[in-house]
Design an enzyme around this catalytic site. Sequence first.
Site, mmCIF file in Angstrom:
data_model
loop_
_atom_site.group_PDB
_atom_site.id
_atom_site.type_symbol
_atom_site.label_atom_id
_atom_site.label_comp_id
_atom_site.label_asym_id
_atom_site.label_seq_id
_atom_site.Cartn_x
_atom_site.Cartn_y
_atom_site.Cartn_z
ATOM 1 N N ASN A 9 -9.316 5.124 2.991
ATOM 2 C CA ASN A 9 -9.803 4.422 1.800
ATOM 3 C C ASN A 9 -10.804 3.372 2.270
ATOM 4 O O ASN A 9 -10.419 2.330 2.779
ATOM 5 C CB ASN A 9 -8.613 3.783 1.079
ATOM 6 N N LYS A 11 -12.710 1.594 0.528
ATOM 7 C CA LYS A 11 -12.832 0.491 -0.434
ATOM 8 C C LYS A 11 -14.308 0.153 -0.674
ATOM 9 O O LYS A 11 -15.143 1.060 -0.662
ATOM 10 C CB LYS A 11 -12.018 -0.721 0.048
ATOM 11 N N HIS A 94 -4.484 2.372 -7.308
ATOM 12 C CA HIS A 94 -4.398 1.502 -6.125
ATOM 13 C C HIS A 94 -4.053 0.075 -6.574
ATOM 14 O O HIS A 94 -4.514 -0.374 -7.628
ATOM 15 C CB HIS A 94 -5.729 1.517 -5.370
ATOM 16 N N GLU A 96 -5.119 -2.693 -5.713
ATOM 17 C CA GLU A 96 -6.284 -3.560 -5.970
ATOM 18 C C GLU A 96 -6.839 -3.303 -7.366
ATOM 19 O O GLU A 96 -7.298 -4.228 -8.045
ATOM 20 C CB GLU A 96 -7.336 -3.353 -4.870
ATOM 21 N N GLU A 166 2.347 2.054 -1.090
ATOM 22 C CA GLU A 166 1.625 0.957 -0.454
ATOM 23 C C GLU A 166 2.181 -0.370 -0.958
ATOM 24 O O GLU A 166 1.745 -0.877 -2.000
ATOM 25 C CB GLU A 166 0.140 1.043 -0.790
ATOM 26 N N GLY A 172 -3.839 -4.758 3.942
ATOM 27 C CA GLY A 172 -4.887 -5.616 4.480
ATOM 28 C C GLY A 172 -4.374 -6.899 5.107
ATOM 29 O O GLY A 172 -5.154 -7.806 5.401
ATOM 30 N N SER A 212 -1.702 -1.581 6.272
ATOM 31 C CA SER A 212 -1.848 -1.999 7.673
ATOM 32 C C SER A 212 -1.456 -0.905 8.661
ATOM 33 O O SER A 212 -0.925 -1.186 9.738
ATOM 34 C CB SER A 212 -1.058 -3.292 7.930
HETATM 35 P P1 PGA Z 1 -5.084 -1.396 4.840
HETATM 36 O O1 PGA Z 1 -5.311 -0.815 3.347
HETATM 37 O O2 PGA Z 1 -4.823 -0.207 5.727
HETATM 38 O O3 PGA Z 1 -6.341 -2.120 5.166
HETATM 39 O O4 PGA Z 1 -3.888 -2.277 4.769
HETATM 40 C C1 PGA Z 1 -4.587 0.277 2.857
HETATM 41 C C2 PGA Z 1 -4.997 0.581 1.437
HETATM 42 O O5 PGA Z 1 -5.161 -0.355 0.647
HETATM 43 O O6 PGA Z 1 -5.152 1.767 1.045
#
Ligand code: PGA
Length: 257
Positions: A9, A11, A94, A96, A166, A172, A212
Site C-alpha cells: 500500500n 498510500k 483502510h 486512514e 490492521e 505506521g 509495521s
Molecule cells: P505500515 O502501513 O506498514 O506503514 O504500518 C500498513 C498499512 O496501513 O496498510
Amino acid sequence: MPATVVAGNWKMNTTLNEARTLAGGVRDLAVNAAGVEVILCPPAISLAAVRDMVSGSGVKVGAQNLHHEDSGAYTGEISAVMLNGVCQYVILGHSERRQLFGETDQQVNLKVKAAFSHGLKPIVCVGETLEQRESGQAARVISGQVGAALDGVAPVDINGLIVAYEPVWAIGTGQAATPEGAAEIMGGAISETLHSLYGSSSAAVPLLYGGSVNAGNIVDFAGQSCIHGALVGGASLQADSFMDIVRLAGETKGAGS
Ligand code: PGA
C-alpha cells in the site's frame, strides 16, 4: 489453504516517475516471488503506468479506494467501472479512510459491493483503535466491521475477497502487533465471522496482517497458520525490502511448493 498474498500500500507516496521506478524494481525482483501473489497499490494517478511496468511479470495491481457509484457528479472520485481493466484489486475501508475521511461501515459495504459487481477483488481492511483494544472491545469491533463490510454480499460473490487485519495503533508506528495477538483476532473474530456468513467457503479467503510489517518480522507473522500474508505500507516503498518480505512470506508459507 488460501493463497499467500503480499500487497504493498503505497498510500499518498510516489510521483508518476517514482511509481514507474518502484514498480520496475519490483518487477525485476519478481522471480523471487515464487508462489506469492504480489499486489502493488500505487496512487490512482499511477495505476495505469504501474500496470504497464509490471505487465507479464505476474505482479498484480490494486487501487487504494473507489466510489460506489458507477459515474456521476462526484468530483475527485474514481469508480469501480473506471478501475476495471486497469487493476484487479482494490483496498477498501483502510483505517486512514475511516479515520481521516470519515468513511463509515455502510460506505465500505457499498464499495465492497461495487467492487464485486465490476470484477474487482476487494482487500477489506478492519482494525481496532488503541482505546478499543484497551477496553477489551477488539474482537467485537473487528467482527462488527467484517460483518458490516460484507452485509448483503452473497457467498457466490466472495470469490476474490481478501481481508486485512490492521490494528490502527500498529499502522505506521513501528509498533507491530505480536504475531500471537494478531493470530488471536484473525483466527478468532475474523475467521469466525467469515465462517458464520459463508460457511466452509470462507476457508479460502486469504487473511493478511498489516501494521509495521517489515523483513524482520514477516516470518513470525507468516508462521501463524491463520495469517496468509501481509498488507505492507512503509516497507513497500523500497523494491528490495518489499521483495524481501515477499520472499520470506513465500518461504515461510511454503507457497508454490
Ligand atoms: P505500515 O502501513 O506498514 O506503514 O504500518 C500498513 C498499512 O496501513 O496498510
